[in-house]
Design a protein around this motif. Structure first.
Motif, PDB file in Angstrom:
ATOM      1  N   TYR A  28       0.838  -1.208   0.000  1.00  0.00           N
ATOM      2  CA  TYR A  28       0.000   0.000   0.000  1.00  0.00           C
ATOM      3  C   TYR A  28       0.872   1.257   0.000  1.00  0.00           C
ATOM      4  O   TYR A  28       2.051   1.214   0.349  1.00  0.00           O
ATOM      5  N   PHE A  29       0.266   2.377  -0.425  1.00  0.00           N
ATOM      6  CA  PHE A  29       0.937   3.660  -0.233  1.00  0.00           C
ATOM      7  C   PHE A  29       0.175   4.434   0.828  1.00  0.00           C
ATOM      8  O   PHE A  29      -1.035   4.262   1.016  1.00  0.00           O
ATOM      9  N   GLU A  30       0.898   5.281   1.530  1.00  0.00           N
ATOM     10  CA  GLU A  30       0.341   5.956   2.698  1.00  0.00           C
ATOM     11  C   GLU A  30       0.422   7.465   2.532  1.00  0.00           C
ATOM     12  O   GLU A  30       1.418   8.007   2.073  1.00  0.00           O
ATOM     13  N   ILE A  31      -0.659   8.131   2.921  1.00  0.00           N
ATOM     14  CA  ILE A  31      -0.703   9.591   2.991  1.00  0.00           C
ATOM     15  C   ILE A  31      -0.836   9.932   4.472  1.00  0.00           C
ATOM     16  O   ILE A  31      -1.831   9.585   5.110  1.00  0.00           O
ATOM     17  N   ARG A  32       0.169  10.598   5.016  1.00  0.00           N
ATOM     18  CA  ARG A  32       0.157  10.932   6.452  1.00  0.00           C
ATOM     19  C   ARG A  32       0.149  12.454   6.608  1.00  0.00           C
ATOM     20  O   ARG A  32       1.066  13.135   6.164  1.00  0.00           O
ATOM     21  N   GLY A  33      -0.907  12.949   7.214  1.00  0.00           N
ATOM     22  CA  GLY A  33      -1.015  14.377   7.472  1.00  0.00           C
ATOM     23  C   GLY A  33      -0.758  14.670   8.936  1.00  0.00           C
ATOM     24  O   GLY A  33      -1.154  13.894   9.810  1.00  0.00           O
ATOM     25  N   HIS A  34      -0.101  15.773   9.211  1.00  0.00           N
ATOM     26  CA  HIS A  34       0.210  16.134  10.598  1.00  0.00           C
ATOM     27  C   HIS A  34       0.060  17.640  10.778  1.00  0.00           C
ATOM     28  O   HIS A  34       0.566  18.428   9.969  1.00  0.00           O
ATOM     29  N   PHE A  35      -0.666  18.050  11.819  1.00  0.00           N
ATOM     30  CA  PHE A  35      -0.776  19.473  12.127  1.00  0.00           C
ATOM     31  C   PHE A  35      -1.114  19.666  13.599  1.00  0.00           C
ATOM     32  O   PHE A  35      -1.518  18.738  14.290  1.00  0.00           O
ATOM     33  N   PHE A  36      -0.900  20.897  14.068  1.00  0.00           N
ATOM     34  CA  PHE A  36      -1.290  21.290  15.421  1.00  0.00           C
ATOM     35  C   PHE A  36      -2.549  22.136  15.311  1.00  0.00           C
ATOM     36  O   PHE A  36      -2.538  23.186  14.674  1.00  0.00           O
ATOM     37  N   ALA A  37      -3.626  21.653  15.917  1.00  0.00           N
ATOM     38  CA  ALA A  37      -4.918  22.321  15.787  1.00  0.00           C
ATOM     39  C   ALA A  37      -4.916  23.677  16.469  1.00  0.00           C
ATOM     40  O   ALA A  37      -4.180  23.916  17.433  1.00  0.00           O
ATOM     41  N   ASN A  38      -5.752  24.579  15.951  1.00  0.00           N
ATOM     42  CA  ASN A  38      -5.776  25.940  16.489  1.00  0.00           C
ATOM     43  C   ASN A  38      -6.775  26.116  17.625  1.00  0.00           C
ATOM     44  O   ASN A  38      -7.119  27.231  17.991  1.00  0.00           O
ATOM     45  N   TYR A  39      -7.275  25.005  18.175  1.00  0.00           N
ATOM     46  CA  TYR A  39      -8.079  25.062  19.392  1.00  0.00           C
ATOM     47  C   TYR A  39      -8.014  23.714  20.089  1.00  0.00           C
ATOM     48  O   TYR A  39      -7.641  22.701  19.506  1.00  0.00           O
ATOM     49  N   ILE A  40      -8.382  23.704  21.362  1.00  0.00           N
ATOM     50  CA  ILE A  40      -8.333  22.480  22.155  1.00  0.00           C
ATOM     51  C   ILE A  40      -9.599  21.665  21.920  1.00  0.00           C
ATOM     52  O   ILE A  40     -10.688  22.215  21.826  1.00  0.00           O
ATOM     53  N   PHE A  41      -9.456  20.353  21.830  1.00  0.00           N
ATOM     54  CA  PHE A  41     -10.601  19.493  21.589  1.00  0.00           C
ATOM     55  C   PHE A  41     -11.583  19.554  22.745  1.00  0.00           C
ATOM     56  O   PHE A  41     -11.204  19.618  23.907  1.00  0.00           O
ATOM     57  N   SER A  42     -12.861  19.481  22.395  1.00  0.00           N
ATOM     58  CA  SER A  42     -13.897  19.698  23.398  1.00  0.00           C
ATOM     59  C   SER A  42     -14.122  18.507  24.307  1.00  0.00           C
ATOM     60  O   SER A  42     -14.529  18.655  25.448  1.00  0.00           O
ATOM     61  N   SER A  43     -13.890  17.298  23.818  1.00  0.00           N
ATOM     62  CA  SER A  43     -14.185  16.137  24.655  1.00  0.00           C
ATOM     63  C   SER A  43     -13.490  14.899  24.121  1.00  0.00           C
ATOM     64  O   SER A  43     -13.204  14.811  22.934  1.00  0.00           O
ATOM     65  N   PRO A  44     -13.212  13.921  24.956  1.00  0.00           N
ATOM     66  CA  PRO A  44     -12.680  12.646  24.478  1.00  0.00           C
ATOM     67  C   PRO A  44     -13.781  11.817  23.848  1.00  0.00           C
ATOM     68  O   PRO A  44     -14.955  12.138  23.961  1.00  0.00           O
TER      69      PRO A  44
ATOM     70  N   ILE B 216      -7.774   8.989  12.191  1.00  0.00           N
ATOM     71  CA  ILE B 216      -7.333  10.239  12.814  1.00  0.00           C
ATOM     72  C   ILE B 216      -6.919   9.955  14.245  1.00  0.00           C
ATOM     73  O   ILE B 216      -7.631   9.266  14.978  1.00  0.00           O
ATOM     74  N   THR B 217      -5.771  10.468  14.627  1.00  0.00           N
ATOM     75  CA  THR B 217      -5.325  10.400  16.015  1.00  0.00           C
ATOM     76  C   THR B 217      -5.119  11.825  16.510  1.00  0.00           C
ATOM     77  O   THR B 217      -4.441  12.619  15.857  1.00  0.00           O
ATOM     78  N   ALA B 218      -5.694  12.148  17.671  1.00  0.00           N
ATOM     79  CA  ALA B 218      -5.576  13.491  18.216  1.00  0.00           C
ATOM     80  C   ALA B 218      -5.224  13.418  19.688  1.00  0.00           C
ATOM     81  O   ALA B 218      -5.894  12.736  20.460  1.00  0.00           O
ATOM     82  N   ALA B 219      -4.162  14.111  20.071  1.00  0.00           N
ATOM     83  CA  ALA B 219      -3.755  14.174  21.478  1.00  0.00           C
ATOM     84  C   ALA B 219      -4.296  15.450  22.112  1.00  0.00           C
ATOM     85  O   ALA B 219      -4.659  16.405  21.418  1.00  0.00           O
ATOM     86  N   GLN B 220      -4.351  15.456  23.439  1.00  0.00           N
ATOM     87  CA  GLN B 220      -4.905  16.613  24.137  1.00  0.00           C
ATOM     88  C   GLN B 220      -4.096  17.889  23.887  1.00  0.00           C
ATOM     89  O   GLN B 220      -4.605  18.982  23.999  1.00  0.00           O
ATOM     90  N   GLU B 221      -2.805  17.730  23.531  1.00  0.00           N
ATOM     91  CA  GLU B 221      -1.997  18.916  23.256  1.00  0.00           C
ATOM     92  C   GLU B 221      -2.223  19.463  21.849  1.00  0.00           C
ATOM     93  O   GLU B 221      -1.425  20.242  21.336  1.00  0.00           O
ATOM     94  N   LYS B 222      -3.306  19.032  21.217  1.00  0.00           N
ATOM     95  CA  LYS B 222      -3.742  19.542  19.915  1.00  0.00           C
ATOM     96  C   LYS B 222      -2.909  19.003  18.753  1.00  0.00           C
ATOM     97  O   LYS B 222      -2.952  19.550  17.655  1.00  0.00           O
ATOM     98  N   ASN B 223      -2.157  17.970  18.978  1.00  0.00           N
ATOM     99  CA  ASN B 223      -1.364  17.345  17.925  1.00  0.00           C
ATOM    100  C   ASN B 223      -2.243  16.336  17.184  1.00  0.00           C
ATOM    101  O   ASN B 223      -2.724  15.373  17.768  1.00  0.00           O
ATOM    102  N   VAL B 224      -2.454  16.561  15.883  1.00  0.00           N
ATOM    103  CA  VAL B 224      -3.359  15.726  15.100  1.00  0.00           C
ATOM    104  C   VAL B 224      -2.585  15.016  13.985  1.00  0.00           C
ATOM    105  O   VAL B 224      -1.803  15.647  13.269  1.00  0.00           O
ATOM    106  N   VAL B 225      -2.811  13.714  13.856  1.00  0.00           N
ATOM    107  CA  VAL B 225      -2.203  12.929  12.783  1.00  0.00           C
ATOM    108  C   VAL B 225      -3.320  12.213  12.026  1.00  0.00           C
ATOM    109  O   VAL B 225      -4.182  11.571  12.626  1.00  0.00           O
TER     110      VAL B 225
END
Length: 236
Positions: A161-177, A214-223
């Motif tokens: 397979y080929f993989e597309i991996r996106g990574h960014f730091f969100a501009n707000y904190i996630f509202s809930s787990p 999608i993986t998102a950590a509380q520190e707003k790091n999104v993959v």
């Protein structure tokens, strides 16, 4: 927080058209604002400001064209008249050309890392759909990224397979787990990860027998990880 987005929710969700309409209105408002600023700067000693506003208009028109393509493909899918046009494609060559292609090269080139393929990287894909998936991911990440950091897109070629991996730091904190499993997906409507556009991207990946996570950590790091197999079952 991690989820595998369910592709079927794209067809079940009636919020997507409203979201895209909102984006179109926002783009048009930004264009009008830039035009007004150019008129304001005209004839005044403001070096570079007109050029910056003209560049902003160009970027906004590029995104407007992309969103209109979204509207087109969504209409075809919902009317059940969409025809997937898959063919064997050298993915590395296809992605290289796409990144260099006008009008997207100035937007994509600073954000993209294209790794060398480790062997044959021929995939049975619809090039238009894969392009639209990549652009959706880029513009979505860019819209929700912190202003101080450019989102990243990494293309890699793995066994099978080929993989597309996106990574960014969100501009707000996630509202809930939330919890995610094969039968469960519970997220508040305001949650970044529950936006209808994510279900569209998942649907476009599923058309190629791929998956979208999608993986998102509380520190707003999104993959975001999209994996597309080179060949679906039954294709030689």
């Amino acid at each position: 927080m991690k989820t595998s987005v369910t592709a079927n929710k794209f067809l079940d969700n009636n919020r997507l058209a409203d979201d895209i309409f909102h984006e179109l209105k926002s783009i048009i408002s930004s264009i009008l604002s830039s035009v007004e600023l150019i008129a304001l700067y005209d004839g005044k000693a403001v070096p570079g400001k007109i050029t910056r506003q003209a560049e902003a208009i160009k970027s906004q028109v590029i995104e407007l064209d992309f969103q209109l393509q979204n509207v087109r493909i969504i209409q075809l899918i919902l009317s059940q008249s969409f025809v997937l046009k898959r063919k064997m494609t050298n993915v590395h060559f296809f992605l290289t050309q796409f990144i260099r292609e006008e009008p997207y090269t100035k937007l994509l080139s600073p954000a993209v890392e294209l790794q060398q393929n480790k062997g044959t990287a021929d995939a049975f894909i619809d090039e238009f759909v894969i392009r639209q998936l990549i652009l959706n991911l880029f513009f979505w990440m860019n819209r929700h990224s912190s202003t101080y950091q450019l989102p990243r897109l990494i293309f890699s070629f793995e066994e099978g397979y080929f993989e597309i991996r996106g990574h960014f730091f969100a501009n707000y904190i996630f509202s809930s787990p939330f919890k995610s499993s094969a039968h469960e997906h519970r997220v508040t409507d305001s949650e970044l990860l529950n936006q209808p556009i994510c279900y569209l991207m998942s649907y476009l990946a599923a058309l190629h027998d791929g998956n979208f996570e999608i993986t998102a950590a509380q520190e707003k790091n999104v993959v975001v990880v999209v994996r597309i197999p080179y060949k679906p079952n039954g294709v030689r």
